[in-house]
Design a protein around this motif. Structure first.
Motif, mmCIF file in Angstrom:
data_model
loop_
_atom_site.group_PDB
_atom_site.id
_atom_site.type_symbol
_atom_site.label_atom_id
_atom_site.label_comp_id
_atom_site.label_asym_id
_atom_site.label_seq_id
_atom_site.Cartn_x
_atom_site.Cartn_y
_atom_site.Cartn_z
ATOM 1 N N LYS A 91 -16.875 -16.490 8.340
ATOM 2 C CA LYS A 91 -14.921 -15.748 8.942
ATOM 3 C C LYS A 91 -14.167 -16.591 9.353
ATOM 4 O O LYS A 91 -13.258 -15.885 9.121
ATOM 5 N N LYS A 92 -14.437 -17.100 10.411
ATOM 6 C CA LYS A 92 -13.419 -18.155 11.270
ATOM 7 C C LYS A 92 -13.020 -19.214 9.653
ATOM 8 O O LYS A 92 -11.416 -19.022 9.107
ATOM 9 N N LYS A 95 -10.371 -16.621 7.879
ATOM 10 C CA LYS A 95 -9.271 -16.223 7.714
ATOM 11 C C LYS A 95 -8.189 -16.773 8.275
ATOM 12 O O LYS A 95 -6.610 -17.253 7.909
ATOM 13 N N GLU A 96 -8.954 -18.485 8.524
ATOM 14 C CA GLU A 96 -7.653 -20.175 8.420
ATOM 15 C C GLU A 96 -7.266 -20.270 7.082
ATOM 16 O O GLU A 96 -6.389 -20.652 7.008
ATOM 17 N N LEU A 124 -13.237 -9.341 8.417
ATOM 18 C CA LEU A 124 -11.916 -9.438 8.801
ATOM 19 C C LEU A 124 -11.150 -7.939 8.625
ATOM 20 O O LEU A 124 -9.764 -7.788 9.541
ATOM 21 N N ALA A 128 -8.385 -6.694 11.388
ATOM 22 C CA ALA A 128 -7.031 -6.534 10.857
ATOM 23 C C ALA A 128 -6.112 -5.414 10.831
ATOM 24 O O ALA A 128 -4.849 -5.776 10.519
ATOM 25 N N GLN A 132 -8.181 -6.603 2.452
ATOM 26 C CA GLN A 132 -9.173 -7.694 2.129
ATOM 27 C C GLN A 132 -9.357 -7.763 0.593
ATOM 28 O O GLN A 132 -10.043 -6.521 0.122
#
Length: 418
Positions: A91-92, A95-96, A124, A128, A132
């Motif tokens: 997930k990180k 996201k980045e 996400l 958010a 997505q």
């Protein structure tokens, strides 16, 4: 693909490279698409997911979030529980950097590869509040046709087994998948599966034999023959794997002796689970000390009544979990203790026999040495008396005198034992 035609799903421009050869399907025929999450759903035929569904719900009807999110929510919880740190890392990364590796889905939205990425994207999207998209190849297959399912499985194996960074299959999930693909659904041959999964044919055969033995074990303990989660939770796969390998060699044609030994082994396995410890090592000891010895039939006969009493306890009501199984073992403590006592007595008797055999072998070796000396006029091999000093010759003579005196005393001891 209708959504592609209507413009609701767009191509990313990336061109995939298939990890294996699929008949009538080439890389040039495929594209990667940005697919809204609401059209997708987890594959309930996936080996990992299927075991979890059986454990928690028995059955579930798979469907995309467009209908409702209940099904996907349940499976997503499994995936997070299975490896929360890996999901957090994925997930990180998304996201980045965005989704770096595309997945594979079928025309109806069933996900063949990319469960963790899809799960991360769903989280996400919720966190958010923004839409997505799952980037994936849309394969021109469905599960409706058996021929399609065979090609889907080939591709799934090539992806899941052929990439080092993929999450490794739990041994129960893998064995069940092999059994279901080859035996239950007849989608692939043993050799085909071995080639696609980068495994040996013997590994495939051993895992199939383990699942067949697992079915018998689950029936023996009064559980559903597809309650594979009990095997997982009780950590019984590896002991059953050891039993299956040995039984295949010792009882190639099975038969009555196999059936009796199998039930004996299942009962003894219950004792091992009940008392704790290294179950795999204990099973190997049992196979070595009992199944591979001349005592196997006698041992089976000696505990036959205890095994029947043990089964009566198991059959008092169905076992639906590993906790149920352990509770029933606790109730059967007297029967398991009797089975254990006979096992220990048998092994101890064998050990005494081994010590006797070793003792006799030592005496025989002493006799052989003396016979060799006699045939060589006091020496053996190429030795000559000129090789010895006078002190060494005297020492040997002194030992022979002592042997002569001791043997006379020992002969009287053994005469008294007649």
């Amino acid at each position: 693909m209708n959504l592609v035609e209507s413009g609701d799903i767009a191509k990313t421009g990336a061109k995939p490279k298939l990890p294996t050869t699929i008949p009538k399907l080439t890389d040039t025929m495929l594209d990667v698409y940005r697919i809204p999450l609401k059209y997708l759903y987890y594959n309930d035929e996936n080996g990992r997911i299927a075991t979890q569904i059986r454990r928690e719900f028995g059955t579930l009807s798979p469907h995309a979030d467009e209908l409702d999110s209940d099904y996907n929510d349940k499976i997503a919880a499994f995936i997070e529980e299975d490896n929360a740190s890996a999901l957090k890392k994925t997930k990180k990364s998304i996201k980045e950097k965005g989704q770096q590796v595309y997945g594979y889905v079928l025309q109806d939205g069933r996900i063949i590869d990319g469960n963790r990425r899809f799960t991360a994207l769903r989280q996400l999207q919720t966190e958010a509040g923004t839409s997505q998209y799952f980037e994936a190849v849309i394969l021109p297959f469905t599960y409706d046709a058996k021929a399609d399912r065979a090609q889907i499985k080939r591709l799934e194996l090539a992806i899941q087994m052929g990439t080092e960074e993929k999450l490794q299959y739990d041994p129960v999930d893998l064995a069940v998948d092999i059994y279901q693909t080859i035996i239950s659904d007849s989608l692939m041959t043993k050799k085909d599966y071995a080639n696609e999964a980068n495994m040996t044919l013997k590994e495939i055969e051993n895992r199939i034999a383990t699942i067949e033995l697992t079915h018998d074990f689950l029936e023996f303990i009064n559980a559903s023959t597809e309650a594979y989660y009990i095997i997982k939770d009780a950590k019984l796969y590896n002991p059953l794997f050891e039993l299956a390998k040995k039984f295949a060699k010792t009882f190639p044609n099975q038969g009555p002796k196999y059936e009796q030994t199998k039930e004996t082994a299942f009962a003894l396995l219950g004792k091992m689970v009940h008392t704790g410890g290294d179950t795999v090592r204990e099973v190997r000891d049992y196979l070595k000390n009992i199944v591979s010895s001349v005592d196997n039939d006698d041992y089976n006969d000696a505990i036959e009544d205890f095994v029947e009493d043990f089964r009566d306890k198991l059959e008092s009501q169905p076992i639906q979990s590993a906790a149920d199984y352990r509770k029933r073992l606790e109730e059967a403590t007297p029967e398991l203790r009797q089975i254990s006592e006979v096992y220990n007595k048998t092994v101890n008797r064998q050990n005494r026999g081994k010590n006797v055999d070793s003792f006799i072998a030592d005496v025989r070796e002493t006799l052989n040495t003396l016979n060799d000396m006699k045939r060589g006029d006091g020496l053996t091999g190429n030795l000559q008396f000129s090789n010895f000093s006078k002190d060494q010759v005297a020492e040997i003579r002194e030992m022979l005198v002592k042997i002569n005196l001791l043997s006379g005393d020992l002969i009287e001891v053994y005469e008294d034992e007649f």
